[in-house]
Scaffold this motif. Structure first.
Motif, PDB file in Angstrom:
ATOM      1  N   UNK A  93      43.378  73.318   2.962  1.00 17.17           N
ATOM      2  CA  UNK A  93      44.642  72.646   3.040  1.00 17.17           C
ATOM      3  C   UNK A  93      45.667  72.673   3.797  1.00 17.17           C
ATOM      4  N   UNK A  94      45.818  74.171   3.907  1.00 23.13           N
ATOM      5  CA  UNK A  94      46.914  74.566   4.566  1.00 23.13           C
ATOM      6  C   UNK A  94      46.691  74.648   6.156  1.00 23.13           C
ATOM      7  N   UNK A  95      45.363  74.846   6.509  1.00 22.59           N
ATOM      8  CA  UNK A  95      44.934  74.862   7.923  1.00 22.59           C
ATOM      9  C   UNK A  95      44.982  73.263   8.329  1.00 22.59           C
ATOM     10  N   UNK A  96      44.640  72.319   7.361  1.00 25.99           N
ATOM     11  CA  UNK A  96      44.663  70.910   7.858  1.00 25.99           C
ATOM     12  C   UNK A  96      46.171  70.465   8.015  1.00 25.99           C
ATOM     13  N   UNK A  97      46.996  70.996   7.006  1.00 26.10           N
ATOM     14  CA  UNK A  97      48.315  70.719   7.511  1.00 26.10           C
ATOM     15  C   UNK A  97      48.901  71.335   8.655  1.00 26.10           C
ATOM     16  N   UNK A  98      48.474  72.505   8.938  1.00 31.95           N
ATOM     17  CA  UNK A  98      49.172  72.933  10.272  1.00 31.95           C
ATOM     18  C   UNK A  98      48.347  72.117  11.511  1.00 31.95           C
ATOM     19  N   UNK A  99      47.180  71.655  11.453  1.00 31.74           N
ATOM     20  CA  UNK A  99      46.811  70.922  12.583  1.00 31.74           C
ATOM     21  C   UNK A  99      47.463  69.625  12.624  1.00 31.74           C
ATOM     22  N   UNK A 100      47.838  69.060  11.561  1.00 36.20           N
ATOM     23  CA  UNK A 100      48.577  67.715  11.484  1.00 36.20           C
ATOM     24  C   UNK A 100      49.926  68.059  12.134  1.00 36.20           C
ATOM     25  N   UNK A 101      50.494  69.182  11.866  1.00 39.63           N
ATOM     26  CA  UNK A 101      51.935  69.431  12.167  1.00 39.63           C
ATOM     27  C   UNK A 101      51.979  69.886  13.851  1.00 39.63           C
ATOM     28  N   UNK A 102      50.775  70.480  14.178  1.00 36.92           N
ATOM     29  CA  UNK A 102      50.721  70.854  15.817  1.00 36.92           C
ATOM     30  C   UNK A 102      50.684  69.579  16.526  1.00 36.92           C
ATOM     31  N   UNK A 103      49.942  68.662  15.815  1.00 34.23           N
ATOM     32  CA  UNK A 103      49.771  67.252  16.557  1.00 34.23           C
ATOM     33  C   UNK A 103      51.024  66.442  16.639  1.00 34.23           C
ATOM     34  N   UNK A 104      51.745  66.637  15.348  1.00 38.26           N
ATOM     35  CA  UNK A 104      52.982  66.130  15.398  1.00 38.26           C
ATOM     36  C   UNK A 104      54.054  66.638  16.479  1.00 38.26           C
ATOM     37  N   UNK A 105      54.014  67.748  16.403  1.00 37.41           N
ATOM     38  CA  UNK A 105      54.891  68.559  17.500  1.00 37.41           C
ATOM     39  C   UNK A 105      54.728  68.166  18.880  1.00 37.41           C
ATOM     40  N   UNK A 106      53.424  67.886  19.428  1.00 43.17           N
ATOM     41  CA  UNK A 106      52.963  67.667  20.488  1.00 43.17           C
ATOM     42  C   UNK A 106      53.554  66.075  20.620  1.00 43.17           C
ATOM     43  N   UNK A 107      53.352  65.195  19.761  1.00 40.88           N
ATOM     44  CA  UNK A 107      53.695  63.870  20.047  1.00 40.88           C
ATOM     45  C   UNK A 107      55.242  63.641  20.117  1.00 40.88           C
ATOM     46  N   UNK A 108      55.945  64.308  19.145  1.00 43.58           N
ATOM     47  CA  UNK A 108      57.449  64.325  19.262  1.00 43.58           C
ATOM     48  C   UNK A 108      57.938  64.829  20.476  1.00 43.58           C
ATOM     49  N   UNK A 109      57.488  66.039  20.737  1.00 47.39           N
ATOM     50  CA  UNK A 109      57.836  66.872  22.095  1.00 47.39           C
ATOM     51  C   UNK A 109      57.521  65.872  23.378  1.00 47.39           C
ATOM     52  N   UNK A 110      56.530  65.210  23.466  1.00 53.16           N
ATOM     53  CA  UNK A 110      56.221  64.511  24.457  1.00 53.16           C
ATOM     54  C   UNK A 110      57.319  63.419  24.593  1.00 53.16           C
ATOM     55  N   UNK A 111      57.443  62.586  23.298  1.00 56.74           N
ATOM     56  CA  UNK A 111      58.412  61.484  23.255  1.00 56.74           C
ATOM     57  C   UNK A 111      59.787  61.829  23.706  1.00 56.74           C
ATOM     58  N   UNK A 112      60.340  62.964  22.959  1.00 55.78           N
ATOM     59  CA  UNK A 112      61.773  63.457  23.367  1.00 55.78           C
ATOM     60  C   UNK A 112      61.613  63.696  24.788  1.00 55.78           C
ATOM     61  N   UNK A 113      60.719  64.281  25.503  1.00 52.67           N
ATOM     62  CA  UNK A 113      60.917  64.524  26.736  1.00 52.67           C
ATOM     63  C   UNK A 113      61.136  63.375  27.656  1.00 52.67           C
ATOM     64  N   UNK A 114      60.604  62.175  27.265  1.00 59.58           N
ATOM     65  CA  UNK A 114      60.717  60.695  27.827  1.00 59.58           C
ATOM     66  C   UNK A 114      62.064  60.305  27.707  1.00 59.58           C
ATOM     67  N   UNK A 115      62.590  61.026  26.708  1.00 61.12           N
ATOM     68  CA  UNK A 115      64.006  60.161  26.452  1.00 61.12           C
ATOM     69  C   UNK A 115      65.052  60.801  27.270  1.00 61.12           C
ATOM     70  N   UNK A 116      65.926  59.840  27.947  1.00 56.59           N
ATOM     71  CA  UNK A 116      67.093  60.321  28.881  1.00 56.59           C
ATOM     72  C   UNK A 116      68.293  60.611  27.901  1.00 56.59           C
ATOM     73  N   UNK A 117      68.477  59.978  27.110  1.00 53.60           N
ATOM     74  CA  UNK A 117      69.590  60.281  26.220  1.00 53.60           C
ATOM     75  C   UNK A 117      70.667  59.243  26.541  1.00 53.60           C
ATOM     76  N   UNK A 118      70.626  58.587  27.599  1.00 53.15           N
ATOM     77  CA  UNK A 118      71.407  57.284  28.200  1.00 53.15           C
ATOM     78  C   UNK A 118      71.509  56.246  27.353  1.00 53.15           C
ATOM     79  N   UNK A 119      72.369  55.266  27.586  1.00 53.66           N
ATOM     80  CA  UNK A 119      72.237  54.024  27.026  1.00 53.66           C
ATOM     81  C   UNK A 119      71.321  53.159  27.503  1.00 53.66           C
ATOM     82  N   UNK A 120      70.135  52.684  26.750  1.00 50.10           N
ATOM     83  CA  UNK A 120      69.185  51.836  27.585  1.00 50.10           C
ATOM     84  C   UNK A 120      68.854  50.939  26.629  1.00 50.10           C
TER      85      UNK A 120
END
Length: 135
Positions: A93-120
């Motif tokens: 169960x812990x390993x499955x959660x870690x895999x889910x968190x790694x996937x979440x980290x990748x998705x959030x990281x990629x999404x945040x990288x696309x965000x300029x922070x400007x008004x849009x």
């Protein structure tokens, strides 16, 4: 050893007082003896058991898993094979959660990288959260 009050038991084991009461209510902790004035009087066995429970909770074991481990820790019931099964299930169960968190980290990281922070008119983070697609 002098019996401990609930406050001393909580302080000694690092468990909150209300948590001690909760564990008694759900019968994870055995009821203590009572003083003549009705106060709880805990013994060393309560300290050992509560320390076991606290440590198991820190490792993420569920209440039911802890209940099973406590039963298996009894001298007449000791079964390393059954303990291994519970621990292995928990590790899976812990390993499955870690895999889910790694996937979440990748998705959030990629999404945040696309965000300029400007008004849009649109924000990649908000767009990602509003999508019906599963990650």
């Amino acid at each position: 050893m002098q019996p401990l009050t609930i406050g001393r038991l909580a302080a000694t084991t690092g468990v909150k007082l209300e948590t001690v009461r909760y564990y008694e209510r759900i019968e994870l902790m055995p009821p203590p003896a009572r003083t003549a004035s009705g106060h709880r009087a805990y013994e060393q066995a309560h300290v050992r058991r509560l320390t076991f429970i606290r440590r198991a909770r820190e490792l993420g074991f569920s209440i039911e898993q802890i209940r099973a481990l406590l039963a298996l820790a009894e001298p007449s019931r000791a079964s390393c094979a059954e303990v291994l099964e519970i621990a292995q299930t928990h590790l899976d169960d812990v390993r499955a959660k870690l895999a889910d968190l790694t996937k979440l980290e990748r998705i959030l990281g990629a999404t945040i990288a696309r965000c300029s922070g400007d008004l849009a008119p649109s924000c990649p983070v908000l767009d990602m959260l509003a999508t019906t697609e599963r990650a």
